[in-house]
Write an enzyme that holds these catalytic residues in place. Sequence first.
Site, mmCIF file in Angstrom:
data_model
loop_
_atom_site.group_PDB
_atom_site.id
_atom_site.type_symbol
_atom_site.label_atom_id
_atom_site.label_comp_id
_atom_site.label_asym_id
_atom_site.label_seq_id
_atom_site.Cartn_x
_atom_site.Cartn_y
_atom_site.Cartn_z
ATOM 1 N N ASP A 1 0.843 -1.197 0.000
ATOM 2 C CA ASP A 1 0.000 0.000 0.000
ATOM 3 C C ASP A 1 0.882 1.251 0.000
ATOM 4 O O ASP A 1 1.494 1.587 1.010
ATOM 5 C CB ASP A 1 -0.866 -0.068 1.277
ATOM 6 C CG ASP A 1 -1.863 1.073 1.371
ATOM 7 O OD1 ASP A 1 -1.923 1.893 0.421
ATOM 8 O OD2 ASP A 1 -2.570 1.132 2.390
ATOM 9 N N ASN B 1 -0.078 4.436 -0.484
ATOM 10 C CA ASN B 1 -0.658 5.701 -0.007
ATOM 11 C C ASN B 1 -1.458 5.550 1.288
ATOM 12 O O ASN B 1 -2.145 6.484 1.713
ATOM 13 C CB ASN B 1 -1.534 6.346 -1.099
ATOM 14 C CG ASN B 1 -2.723 5.467 -1.460
ATOM 15 O OD1 ASN B 1 -2.906 4.388 -0.879
ATOM 16 N ND2 ASN B 1 -3.533 5.918 -2.403
ATOM 17 N N ASP C 1 -4.140 3.941 2.090
ATOM 18 C CA ASP C 1 -5.611 3.900 2.101
ATOM 19 C C ASP C 1 -6.147 2.492 2.359
ATOM 20 O O ASP C 1 -7.350 2.260 2.293
ATOM 21 C CB ASP C 1 -6.189 4.460 0.785
ATOM 22 C CG ASP C 1 -5.848 3.572 -0.415
ATOM 23 O OD1 ASP C 1 -5.089 2.587 -0.253
ATOM 24 O OD2 ASP C 1 -6.351 3.864 -1.516
ATOM 25 N N ASP D 1 -1.420 -0.814 -4.212
ATOM 26 C CA ASP D 1 -1.414 0.001 -5.431
ATOM 27 C C ASP D 1 -0.071 -0.139 -6.148
ATOM 28 O O ASP D 1 0.857 -0.788 -5.654
ATOM 29 C CB ASP D 1 -1.713 1.469 -5.086
ATOM 30 C CG ASP D 1 -0.909 1.939 -3.881
ATOM 31 O OD1 ASP D 1 0.295 1.617 -3.836
ATOM 32 O OD2 ASP D 1 -1.472 2.589 -2.982
ATOM 33 N N ASP E 1 -6.332 -14.196 -18.947
ATOM 34 C CA ASP E 1 -7.454 -14.692 -18.171
ATOM 35 C C ASP E 1 -8.359 -15.578 -19.037
ATOM 36 O O ASP E 1 -8.673 -15.214 -20.176
ATOM 37 C CB ASP E 1 -8.244 -13.464 -17.677
ATOM 38 C CG ASP E 1 -9.237 -13.797 -16.591
ATOM 39 O OD1 ASP E 1 -8.812 -14.263 -15.523
ATOM 40 O OD2 ASP E 1 -10.448 -13.576 -16.812
ATOM 41 N N GLU F 1 -4.238 -18.738 -18.687
ATOM 42 C CA GLU F 1 -5.016 -19.439 -17.667
ATOM 43 C C GLU F 1 -5.968 -20.356 -18.423
ATOM 44 O O GLU F 1 -7.010 -19.932 -18.914
ATOM 45 C CB GLU F 1 -5.813 -18.441 -16.814
ATOM 46 C CG GLU F 1 -6.521 -19.135 -15.664
ATOM 47 C CD GLU F 1 -7.856 -18.523 -15.279
ATOM 48 O OE1 GLU F 1 -8.305 -18.787 -14.161
ATOM 49 O OE2 GLU F 1 -8.471 -17.793 -16.083
HETATM 50 C C1 NOJ Z 1 -9.969 -16.076 -13.581
HETATM 51 C C2 NOJ Z 1 -9.389 -15.162 -12.566
HETATM 52 O O1 NOJ Z 1 -8.209 -15.723 -12.042
HETATM 53 C C3 NOJ Z 1 -10.443 -14.941 -11.517
HETATM 54 O O2 NOJ Z 1 -9.941 -14.243 -10.406
HETATM 55 C C4 NOJ Z 1 -11.590 -14.216 -12.155
HETATM 56 O O3 NOJ Z 1 -12.644 -14.094 -11.216
HETATM 57 C C5 NOJ Z 1 -12.112 -14.949 -13.386
HETATM 58 N N1 NOJ Z 1 -11.062 -15.428 -14.230
HETATM 59 C C6 NOJ Z 1 -12.982 -14.040 -14.217
HETATM 60 O O4 NOJ Z 1 -12.213 -13.051 -14.827
#
Ligand code: NOJ
Length: 522
Positions: free
Chosen positions: A25, A27, A29, A33, A204, A259
Amino acid sequence: MQGPASRAWWRSAVIYQIYPRSFADGNGDGVGDLEGIVGRLEYLAWLGIEAVWISPFYPSPMKDFGYDVADFCDVDPIFGDLGTFDRLVEEAHRLGIRVLVDLVPNHSSDQHPWFIESCSSRDNPKRDWYIWRDSPPDRPPNNWIGAFLGRPAWTWHAATGQWYLHLFLPEQPDLNWANPQVEEAMHDVVRFWLDRGADGFRIDVAHAIGKDPALPDSPPELVLDPRASVHDDPATHPLLRRLRAMVQTYPQNPVLVGEVHLVDTVKIGEYYGNDDELHLAFNFPALYADWTAEAWKKQLADADAVFGPVDAWPTWVLSNHDEPRHRTRYGSEERARAAAVLLLTLRGTPFIYAGEELGLEDAVIPPERKVDPGNRDGCRAPIPWDPSADHGWGPDPWLPFPPEPETRNMESLKEDPESILHLYRRLLKLRRETPALNLGSFKVLESPEGTLLYQRELGGDRIFVLVNFSDAEVSFGDGRASGVQILVSTYGAGSGGEGNIDLVPASGAVVFRSAAQPGKPA
Ligand code: NOJ
């Protein structure tokens, strides 16, 4: 840092995942970040990290904590701005650390201007950028279930009288990659970050961007299984091939890490294509494997069968922001230490999830502090940096700390040479300095029950790794291990010196060099 000449830099690198809300962190908050990350890059260089993957920091309504992106080419003010990102890249590169951005191509936020336009009418030019289908208002177009809520993956849009698809939350509408304009727009996003110096992407839901236009029902037994292969469609492969061809034109040799959330190593291997799709894909079956020698032997055999013959490069990951930490799953620090030895000496690119080098467990989250619709808060607890009352954070961090932050924090563990943090650092150094360990061949050898023994070899240098998964001490030696040089072990005795390996304690692991092979091929 190895320069562009090293095309496959990602084969020998170790990649460290930063979940920016929880890392550091800058800043005060209470939410991590980019400035916080900049401030901890020296620590990562000290640890021996060669690349970081930063989970999403885009502008977002945060329904899925950043995986609901409202602008793919900017930084959410809670995390900083593009200037901070540029400084982060510059500083990371100065320290020899590459930077991977999290690309979220499958969906956007429902607040993204593209989706707002898409909703405005059926004949809006962006209508077809998302996946709209006709079906009566009381009957979703197919039986798919969206992740997290256990409800249909479809939401009825009354104003235009159609349904839209979302594999995740209703606030995360799926983009329509069958539309070439979407593909082009996403390539522009990729160029935007590569032009700013990014060294690659973690992608992703990489396997689900292409969809069968018929959107057929899933087999009923798979509908509720989020890891089932229901969204593994051939349409994704040409999309990945074109993305790979585009990023390859960049001088930094960017890496694409997908992923591919499937539980079948064979299926995961398909997303490497013919060395023309993903460079790397997470091998999640290993993350889900039990902590036993048998389970890991199976994982290693599966990976060898899939990746070996085609010279594709495996990955190893034990923890991330979606799953309980492996320290919690495996149940003890001893096992987490042995797991570190395993993770960092296998053939393939290892991924470290920030905080695992501190042996962090998941935080216990009281019901009133739960915030994630997917129930993943425990592994997203803030990293405790020091023993002070706020552990390097503001007075009110967004989630509670993991257990024992007074002692289990970076500064305190850094002062203790026997800590798990120093074990990670020693392993990372050994891996960096030992070509056999990062690029060498891999072979499992016979070993006592409850243990795993393997050999890594390159140019005549033979390194052996013995991991004792069992709860008993294991005798290992019988003369075969005489004259060995112990390089790293999870237990004090003998580590770093010359000698025999007589006993490997319960949940212990040892890395050693030996001219003689201490076991027959398994
Ligand atoms: C995989 C990501 O690792 C996860 O955190 C996310 O909720 C889903 N894809 C949707 O983007």
